[in-house]
Motif scaffolding. Structure first.
Motif, PDB file in Angstrom:
ATOM      1  N   VAL A 142       0.858  -1.172   0.000  1.00  0.00           N
ATOM      2  CA  VAL A 142       0.000   0.000   0.000  1.00  0.00           C
ATOM      3  C   VAL A 142       0.900   1.230   0.000  1.00  0.00           C
ATOM      4  N   VAL A 143       0.718   2.109  -0.964  1.00  0.00           N
ATOM      5  CA  VAL A 143       1.481   3.351  -1.027  1.00  0.00           C
ATOM      6  C   VAL A 143       0.602   4.493  -0.524  1.00  0.00           C
ATOM      7  N   VAL A 144       1.113   5.238   0.446  1.00  0.00           N
ATOM      8  CA  VAL A 144       0.439   6.441   0.936  1.00  0.00           C
ATOM      9  C   VAL A 144       1.256   7.635   0.453  1.00  0.00           C
ATOM     10  N   LYS A 206       3.310  10.428 -11.708  1.00  0.00           N
ATOM     11  CA  LYS A 206       2.212   9.697 -12.343  1.00  0.00           C
ATOM     12  C   LYS A 206       1.785   8.539 -11.451  1.00  0.00           C
ATOM     13  N   VAL A 207       0.476   8.288 -11.429  1.00  0.00           N
ATOM     14  CA  VAL A 207      -0.060   7.127 -10.722  1.00  0.00           C
ATOM     15  C   VAL A 207      -0.592   6.141 -11.753  1.00  0.00           C
ATOM     16  N   LEU A 208      -0.131   4.906 -11.656  1.00  0.00           N
ATOM     17  CA  LEU A 208      -0.528   3.843 -12.565  1.00  0.00           C
ATOM     18  C   LEU A 208      -1.444   2.865 -11.837  1.00  0.00           C
ATOM     19  N   PRO A 209      -2.102   1.947 -12.556  1.00  0.00           N
ATOM     20  CA  PRO A 209      -2.993   0.994 -11.878  1.00  0.00           C
ATOM     21  C   PRO A 209      -2.294   0.155 -10.814  1.00  0.00           C
ATOM     22  N   PRO A 214       7.882   7.951  -9.593  1.00  0.00           N
ATOM     23  CA  PRO A 214       8.545   9.130  -9.022  1.00  0.00           C
ATOM     24  C   PRO A 214       9.412   9.826 -10.064  1.00  0.00           C
ATOM     25  N   ALA A 215       9.656  11.115  -9.855  1.00  0.00           N
ATOM     26  CA  ALA A 215      10.518  11.858 -10.779  1.00  0.00           C
ATOM     27  C   ALA A 215      11.932  11.296 -10.718  1.00  0.00           C
ATOM     28  N   LEU A 219       9.877   2.788 -11.010  1.00  0.00           N
ATOM     29  CA  LEU A 219       8.506   2.631 -10.558  1.00  0.00           C
ATOM     30  C   LEU A 219       8.466   1.949  -9.196  1.00  0.00           C
ATOM     31  N   ILE A 220       7.501   2.383  -8.368  1.00  0.00           N
ATOM     32  CA  ILE A 220       7.286   1.761  -7.067  1.00  0.00           C
ATOM     33  C   ILE A 220       5.968   0.992  -7.142  1.00  0.00           C
ATOM     34  N   HIS A 221       6.049  -0.326  -7.002  1.00  0.00           N
ATOM     35  CA  HIS A 221       4.844  -1.146  -7.108  1.00  0.00           C
ATOM     36  C   HIS A 221       3.840  -0.773  -6.020  1.00  0.00           C
TER      37      HIS A 221
END
Length: 381
Positions: A142-144, A206-209, A214-215, A219-221
């Protein structure tokens, strides 16, 4: 009769409606309260809902019972400040003589993918949707996004309630950066104890499904992304012709009246309220006093009196760290940290007191027993 229409039945709108009903009862005030849901939402506790806790359900018609307020369920589709009319979805039109705009703010979804793929706390249902999503995960991440008080509270709550999930807190600065050094150190230790993975200095582009981008990084799963990085006013206010600031909040004078349309009062997160230290930021601590003051200003105007100027100073920054821990940073009126803070069990007791259900206070408010200054001391974030 003077038709007083209150839009929004959160903490601030409900407070304003009850106060206006009590204060204008003898001068012919007729108050109508409009809200999209029939349920009073404890927005301060949405992080608990997201973590899976079932909170008490408070029907709004019961909350305002005995006040003479007419409650109308409906979502506002259009506001015509020249004709003094509000159109609800479905076509119903409500007229007014005085309007209290308490529709709050919504998540700032300027980053691509937020609207489509992230969860937010714009209403109770969205917090429930996040909880339902997490219920399906036997493992995962879970990313907050956002290291302010809402983001930190959410990360801590989720990590404590769902220890089988990896919780990652992404923030541009340091979590709880508005607090003093000792309170921040306690916060950092609590997040570490709960297993929250904190990544500072991260700007999400950007937020992906199933990930966030991050710049300048990999990508962070993410199996579920919660977005808490900022809010802005509804487009409704600017579209109506009301003067608004860069964040879409209605600009008001010292009586909390719109500077462009003085028959409209704006309160809570929806208002850009200037004080000696600058423009207030959205908190329940500051919002509820604006609801009380707007109702008092409106009542004074109907009696031919000059409303008193609104004055406010911050008092504290209450922050829960799960159900068993908390830290409270006491502040100067401009919200800068003082030396004093509470931690541990004492902080938990304090936080539960100031963030408890407002229903007992509303009962007193209906009887005219709660002065405005009480809320500035007892209202939580």
């Amino acid at each position: 009769m003077t038709d007083i229409l209150v839009l929004g039945a959160g903490y601030t709108g409900t407070t304003a409606a009850i106060r206006a009903a009590v204060k204008t009862r003898r001068t012919g005030g007729r108050v109508t309260l409009v809200n999209a849901s029939t349920r009073f939402t404890e927005r301060l506790r949405l992080h608990q809902t997201a973590a899976g806790e079932r909170l008490t359900d408070y029907p709004l018609d019961e909350v305002v019972a005995g006040t003479g307020i007419d409650f109308v369920q409906g979502r506002v589709a259009r506001l015509d400040v020249e004709r003094r009319e509000v159109t609800l979805q479905g076509g119903r039109v409500l007229g007014y003589d005085k309007l209290v705009y308490a529709l709050g703010t919504v998540t700032d979804a300027a980053v691509p993918g937020v609207s489509e793929h992230a969860y937010a706390y714009d209403d109770y249902r969205q917090a429930v949707r996040l909880a339902e999503r997490l219920d399906t995960l036997e493992e995962g991440t879970v990313v907050v996004a956002g290291g302010g008080l809402t983001g930190v509270e959410s990360a801590a709550e989720l990590a404590e309630a769902r220890p089988h999930l990896r919780v990652v807190l992404l923030t541009r600065g340091r979590p709880g950066s508005m607090m003093g050094e000792q309170a921040r150190a306690y916060l950092d230790a609590a997040l570490d104890r709960l297993g929250v993975e904190v990544r500072s200095g991260v700007e999400i582009t950007k937020v992906l499904p199933d990930a966030v981008e991050p710049a300048g990084g990999e990508l962070i799963h993410s199996d579920a992304t919660l977005w808490t990085t900022g809010t802005r006013g509804l487009p409704l206010a600017e579209a109506s012709g009301l003067t608004a600031d860069a964040r879409g909040r209605i600009v008001v004078d010292s009586a909390l009246r719109s500077v462009s349309h003085p028959d409209v009062y704006a309160v809570g997160d929806a208002a850009a309220v200037s004080q000696r230290f600058g423009v207030m930021h959205g908190t329940c601590q500051g919002g509820i006093p604006t609801g009380l003051h707007a109702a008092d200003s409106l009542a004074d105007t109907l009696r031919g009196k000059t409303p008193k100027p609104f004055r406010f100073g911050y008092f504290h920054q209450p922050l829960s760290l799960g159900r068993k821990d908390a830290v409270i940073q006491f502040t100067r009126p401009d919200d800068s940290p003082r030396r004093w803070y509470l931690k541990g069990r004492a902080a938990v007791a304090y936080k539960e007191t100031v963030s408890g259900s407002p229903l007992p206070t509303y009962k007193l408010l209906k009887r005219g027993l709660v002065p405005a200054w009480v809320f500035s001391l007892t209202a939580g974030r």
